[in-house]
Write a protein that holds these residues in place. Sequence first.
Motif, PDB file in Angstrom:
ATOM      1  N   VAL A  29       0.893  -1.489  -0.155  1.00 57.27           N
ATOM      2  CA  VAL A  29      -0.242   0.209   0.513  1.00 57.27           C
ATOM      3  C   VAL A  29       0.649   0.971   0.577  1.00 57.27           C
ATOM      4  O   VAL A  29       0.784   2.228  -0.774  1.00 57.27           O
ATOM      5  CB  VAL A  29      -0.662   0.115   1.708  1.00 57.27           C
ATOM      6  N   HIS A  30       1.885   1.067   0.980  1.00 54.21           N
ATOM      7  CA  HIS A  30       2.565   2.598   0.981  1.00 54.21           C
ATOM      8  C   HIS A  30       4.106   1.922   1.003  1.00 54.21           C
ATOM      9  O   HIS A  30       4.569   1.190   1.336  1.00 54.21           O
ATOM     10  CB  HIS A  30       2.540   2.598   2.368  1.00 54.21           C
ATOM     11  N   LEU A  69      -4.197   7.393   4.838  1.00 51.87           N
ATOM     12  CA  LEU A  69      -3.871   7.424   3.646  1.00 51.87           C
ATOM     13  C   LEU A  69      -3.937   6.322   2.840  1.00 51.87           C
ATOM     14  O   LEU A  69      -4.632   7.261   2.133  1.00 51.87           O
ATOM     15  CB  LEU A  69      -2.445   7.312   3.953  1.00 51.87           C
ATOM     16  N   ALA A  70      -4.619   5.721   3.672  1.00 55.58           N
ATOM     17  CA  ALA A  70      -4.825   4.396   2.117  1.00 55.58           C
ATOM     18  C   ALA A  70      -6.160   4.420   1.775  1.00 55.58           C
ATOM     19  O   ALA A  70      -6.583   4.167   1.123  1.00 55.58           O
ATOM     20  CB  ALA A  70      -4.755   2.506   3.015  1.00 55.58           C
ATOM     21  N   LEU A  71      -7.061   4.812   3.217  1.00 56.57           N
ATOM     22  CA  LEU A  71      -8.608   4.993   2.430  1.00 56.57           C
ATOM     23  C   LEU A  71      -8.405   6.590   1.377  1.00 56.57           C
ATOM     24  O   LEU A  71      -9.278   6.703   0.950  1.00 56.57           O
ATOM     25  CB  LEU A  71      -9.221   5.270   3.587  1.00 56.57           C
ATOM     26  N   ALA A  72      -7.895   7.489   1.812  1.00 52.82           N
ATOM     27  CA  ALA A  72      -8.351   8.210   0.924  1.00 52.82           C
ATOM     28  C   ALA A  72      -7.175   8.399  -1.080  1.00 52.82           C
ATOM     29  O   ALA A  72      -7.945   8.176  -1.275  1.00 52.82           O
ATOM     30  CB  ALA A  72      -6.725   9.650   1.226  1.00 52.82           C
ATOM     31  N   PHE A  73      -6.830   7.301  -1.019  1.00 51.98           N
ATOM     32  CA  PHE A  73      -5.837   7.082  -1.673  1.00 51.98           C
ATOM     33  C   PHE A  73      -7.012   5.697  -2.687  1.00 51.98           C
ATOM     34  O   PHE A  73      -7.083   6.665  -3.650  1.00 51.98           O
ATOM     35  CB  PHE A  73      -4.477   6.251  -1.688  1.00 51.98           C
ATOM     36  N   ALA A  74      -7.241   4.753  -1.918  1.00 47.13           N
ATOM     37  CA  ALA A  74      -7.679   3.943  -2.426  1.00 47.13           C
ATOM     38  C   ALA A  74      -9.133   4.780  -3.399  1.00 47.13           C
ATOM     39  O   ALA A  74     -10.416   4.725  -4.128  1.00 47.13           O
ATOM     40  CB  ALA A  74      -8.834   3.052  -1.730  1.00 47.13           C
ATOM     41  N   GLU A  75      -9.989   5.988  -2.626  1.00 49.75           N
ATOM     42  CA  GLU A  75     -11.106   7.109  -2.641  1.00 49.75           C
ATOM     43  C   GLU A  75     -10.457   7.542  -3.818  1.00 49.75           C
ATOM     44  O   GLU A  75     -11.674   8.158  -5.049  1.00 49.75           O
ATOM     45  CB  GLU A  75     -11.514   7.896  -1.825  1.00 49.75           C
ATOM     46  N   GLN A  76      -9.141   7.844  -4.087  1.00 50.36           N
ATOM     47  CA  GLN A  76      -8.558   8.804  -5.482  1.00 50.36           C
ATOM     48  C   GLN A  76      -8.758   8.160  -6.995  1.00 50.36           C
ATOM     49  O   GLN A  76      -8.642   8.685  -7.905  1.00 50.36           O
ATOM     50  CB  GLN A  76      -7.419   9.343  -5.355  1.00 50.36           C
ATOM     51  N   ARG A  77      -9.256   6.723  -6.739  1.00 54.51           N
ATOM     52  CA  ARG A  77      -9.093   6.210  -7.585  1.00 54.51           C
ATOM     53  C   ARG A  77     -10.176   5.799  -8.117  1.00 54.51           C
ATOM     54  O   ARG A  77     -11.400   5.535  -8.174  1.00 54.51           O
ATOM     55  CB  ARG A  77      -8.687   4.386  -7.762  1.00 54.51           C
TER      56      ARG A  77
END
Length: 77
Positions: A29-30, A69-77
């Motif tokens: 993930v990171h 951060l992982a949730l925010a990144f996933a929402e951007q996809r």
Amino acid sequence: MPETPSPSTTRDSRFEPVLYRLANEFSGVHHTSTVTRCVDAARHGAEDVTGRATPELVERIARQHLQVLALAFAEQR
């Protein structure tokens, strides 16, 4: 590309296991540098608020940051 952990993390060996566990937990993930920055931020935040930073507290705070951060990144996809 090899990374160098930030000096604040490498100065205190108590946090090496925290870095290792979180880097493994979030490996897909990171990037390791992100994990290192979150551990550093959690450590400094704990010291600012409570006057000390135990590895357990730092790990809990850093894990929460990394999950957000992982949730925010996933929402951007």
